[in-house]
Design a protein around this motif. Structure first.
Motif: not given
Length: 388
Positions: A190-214
């Motif tokens: 992510e850092s190579r494309s001007r993203e941040t470490g928080y992006h991967v943390k948020r995506v990880a946590k969103y993914s778990k919420i969605l998986a549980v909700g599914y």
């Protein structure tokens, strides 16, 4: 054997031990194991509450992930009654807590609970080193007092469960190390494309919420959470001139950009480890679309692996709803309108419904992990096409 009134009789005690030790031996989750141990200890000696404290020498603290009626608590490793047992390796029975100088009333103040009697024993590993402590609070008998018999019973519980606890702690440490390495590798991409470490943390946590909700199990949802930070690892192979280009990509540049999915898949698919194999699926498929118009293979519907479909929703939600150094976040209503429009086109319609159902949890994560930039460009983001 004479059993005092209101105590556990030998037959019931043996039944409790056999019931719990078989479950404890098969349990690999540290939190669940600690819960089982706490429940077993409480039933064996009729305590009101039972707490498992783990020693973290690196941080110099004791922590409990599982305490009856109480959330996580952390305290200095030598503080209070438990700290004394950790330091000396000796068990303690205290039947008037507030009259004992070793008792720390701060936890009672934090929890609103009133401690009267305490029983604490050390938990040791196979080398005899103290790795934690069993703490029982407030005896549920008429006299309200702990006795030597209780100490013997709780020591028995610790003996039966100690080896399983040590194995679970080691497995937990390995899992945490894997998670840390995966986050770090995700941040590299992510850092190579001007993203941040928080992006991967948020995506990880969103993914778990969605998986549980599914409707996925807790263990499979945890797996997706651990694997999803690697979704863009293939960007390590994309030239900076494309990744960091401020304007629209040419057709040739866009085609090269799309290869980050196959590069990521090829990097990760060489491993047989479950986490990395799952990460390979996510890296390769999180840009596929429900209508079959995505990339790299143009597959659609349920032919796209569920892990890829989940991460696609998480990734796009984060890209739209979070600030970047090169653009401002969309308003939440605008983001949700887009998901309504793209339901059944770009995204799995069921997962869009889950997104709306779990929106409060997702927004809470977004607000907890906020990126801060000194300046934000007022770039027009209205033509964003989910390509990066």
């Amino acid at each position: 054997m004479h059993v005092p009134q209101h105590e556990v009789n030998p037959d019931a005690l043996l039944k409790t031990i056999f019931t719990y030790t078989s479950r404890i031996a098969d349990e690999r989750s540290l939190d669940k194991l600690l819960t089982l141990m706490a429940d077993m200890g409480r039933e064996m000696i009729l305590a009101d509450r039972c707490t498992l404290w783990l020693l973290d020498k690196e941080k110099g603290e004791l922590r409990t992930q599982v305490a009856h009626e109480v959330g996580e608590i952390r305290t200095p490793m030598h503080a209070g009654v438990v700290g004394d047992t950790i330091r000396t390796g000796q068990p303690l029975i205290i039947n008037d807590a507030y009259q004992d100088r070793r008792f720390n009333p701060e936890i009672d103040l934090q929890t609103g609970y009133r401690t009267h009697a305490l029983l604490v024993i050390p938990i040791r590993n196979n080398q005899g080193e103290v790795i934690g402590a069993f703490q029982a609070i407030n005896k549920r008998t008429p006299d309200g007092l702990f006795h030597q018999r209780d100490l013997d019973y709780l020591s028995l519980a610790a003996y039966y469960a100690g080896k399983s606890l040590e194995a679970a702690m080691l497995a937990n440490e390995i899992a945490e190390t894997q998670r840390e390495v995966i986050y770090m590798m995700g941040e590299v991409g992510e850092s190579r494309s001007r993203e941040t470490g928080y992006h991967v943390k948020r995506v990880a946590k969103y993914s778990k919420i969605l998986a549980v909700g599914y409707g996925l199990s807790e263990s499979e949802s945890d797996l997706i959470q651990m694997a999803s930070p690697m979704h863009d690892i293939g960007k390590v192979a994309i030239p900076d001139s494309i990744l960091k280009k401020p304007g629209k990509l040419t057709r040739e540049e866009y085609e090269l950009m799309k290869t980050h999915t196959t590069v990521g898949y090829n990097i990760l698919s060489k491993s047989r480890r479950e986490i990395l194999s799952s990460a390979a699926i996510i890296a390769g498929q999180h840009h596929e679309r429900w209508d079959g118009k995505g990339y790299p293979h143009g597959i659609g519907g349920e032919n796209i692996h569920l892990y890829g479909r989940i991460t696609a929703v998480a990734d796009v939600f984060d890209a739209l709803s979070s600030h970047r150094c090169y653009k401002r976040a969309w308003d939440l209503d605008r983001v949700l309108d887009l998901f309504r429009t793209e339901r059944g086109s770009h995204f799995d319609p069921t997962l869009v419904d889950v997104l709306f159902d779990t929106l409060a949890e997702i927004v809470q994560v977004r607000d907890q992990y906020v990126d801060v930039f000194d300046e934000l460009e007022d770039a027009d983001f209205s033509s964003w096409t989910f390509t990066i």
